[in-house]
Design a protein around this motif. Structure first.
Motif, short mmCIF file in Angstrom:
data_model
loop_
_atom_site.label_atom_id
_atom_site.label_comp_id
_atom_site.label_asym_id
_atom_site.label_seq_id
_atom_site.Cartn_x
_atom_site.Cartn_y
_atom_site.Cartn_z
N TYR A 27 0.85 -1.21 0.00
CA TYR A 27 0.00 0.00 0.00
C TYR A 27 0.88 1.25 0.00
O TYR A 27 0.65 2.18 -0.77
CB TYR A 27 -0.93 0.03 1.23
N LEU A 28 1.90 1.25 0.87
CA LEU A 28 2.76 2.45 0.93
C LEU A 28 3.52 2.64 -0.38
O LEU A 28 3.68 3.76 -0.86
CB LEU A 28 3.76 2.32 2.09
N ALA A 29 3.97 1.52 -0.96
CA ALA A 29 4.69 1.60 -2.25
C ALA A 29 3.79 2.26 -3.29
O ALA A 29 4.23 3.10 -4.08
CB ALA A 29 5.12 0.21 -2.69
N GLU A 30 2.52 1.88 -3.28
CA GLU A 30 1.57 2.45 -4.26
C GLU A 30 1.31 3.94 -4.01
O GLU A 30 1.15 4.71 -4.95
CB GLU A 30 0.27 1.64 -4.26
N TYR A 31 1.25 4.34 -2.73
CA TYR A 31 1.08 5.77 -2.44
C TYR A 31 2.28 6.54 -3.01
O TYR A 31 2.12 7.62 -3.59
CB TYR A 31 0.99 6.04 -0.94
N GLU A 154 -5.43 3.62 6.28
CA GLU A 154 -6.08 4.84 6.79
C GLU A 154 -5.55 6.09 6.08
O GLU A 154 -4.39 6.14 5.68
CB GLU A 154 -5.84 4.94 8.29
N ASP A 155 -6.42 7.09 5.99
CA ASP A 155 -6.03 8.34 5.32
C ASP A 155 -4.81 8.96 5.99
O ASP A 155 -3.96 9.56 5.32
CB ASP A 155 -7.18 9.35 5.36
N LYS A 162 2.82 11.33 2.14
CA LYS A 162 2.88 12.56 1.36
C LYS A 162 3.81 13.58 2.04
O LYS A 162 4.69 14.17 1.40
CB LYS A 162 1.47 13.15 1.23
N GLU A 163 3.64 13.74 3.36
CA GLU A 163 4.46 14.72 4.10
C GLU A 163 5.93 14.31 4.11
O GLU A 163 6.82 15.14 3.99
CB GLU A 163 3.94 14.84 5.54
N TRP A 164 6.16 13.01 4.25
CA TRP A 164 7.54 12.49 4.27
C TRP A 164 8.24 12.81 2.93
O TRP A 164 9.38 13.27 2.92
CB TRP A 164 7.48 10.99 4.52
#
Ligand SMILES: Cc1cc2nc3c(=O)[nH]c(=O)nc-3n(C[C@H](O)[C@H](O)[C@H](O)COP(=O)(O)O)c2cc1C
Length: 168
Positions: A27-31, A154-155, A162-164
């Motif tokens: 999931y994080l990779a996709e974000y 979670e959002d 995004k912030e990172w």
């Protein structure tokens, strides 16, 4: 910026989430792909870990204890055409899963910007950053992002990613 996300993530049964079709780290990779347009490369163990959580834990522990490099399905031959490399993984026994060592040790990271990100269930980044510093010698290692696996959908997790990226 030309970027790639190199990551490992396991579906099947996992701690706190039960049986899932997609692993938490994916999931994080996709974000990251969504925010940066990065290419993606998924590291997969040639013989997958067991589907049930406990057996998988035993298999992975055995690899760590023996400092073993399991074979992987496909090897990414080079990161020469990228200046930025996101490295994503679940924490396994305090560090990266050993298939990530198999892959990362084959690459030359000289001059790259490396962004480590991990999912975990309590350890945070643990020893993974010191291992990445050793494996990716010659790279600039940016500050790592750790998110608890059960929270990835979670959002707030999306916002953290995004912030990172924006802050780095
Ligand atoms: C073999 C194994 C070892 C793990 N070791 C740790 C650990 O040392 N520390 C921790 O906080 N979580 C540990 N976990 C939990 C995972 O890091 C966490 O569930 C992660 O989000 C899984 O990511 P994935 O779904 O992308 O594979 C372990 C999970 C497995 C399967």
């Amino acid at each position: 910026m030309k970027a790639i996300v190199i990551y490992f993530s396991r579906a099947d049964e996992n701690y706190a989430v039960g049986y899932v079709d997609k692993g938490n780290t994916e999931y994080l990779a996709e974000y990251i792909k969504e925010y940066t347009g990065a290419d993606m490369f998924k590291v997969e163990r040639k013989v997958p870990y067991a589907k049930d959580y406990n057996t998988c834990c035993d298999e992975a522990k055995n690899e760590v204890n023996n400092n073993f490099r399991p074979e992987i399905k496909e090897v990414l031959p080079s990161v020469d055409s990228y200046d930025t490399v996101f490295i994503g993984y679940p924490i396994y026994w305090g560090t990266l899963p050993m298939p990530m060592f198999t892959q990362l040790e084959k690459l030359n990271f000289e001059g790259k910007n490396v962004y480590p990100f991990a999912t975990h269930e309590g350890s945070g980044l643990a020893s993974s950053i010191s291992d990445i510093k050793r494996i990716c010698s010659g790279a600039t290692i940016k500050s790592g992002l750790a998110i608890q696996g059960r929270n990835v959908k979670e959002d707030s997790s999306k916002t953290l990613v995004k912030e990172w990226i924006e802050n780095n």
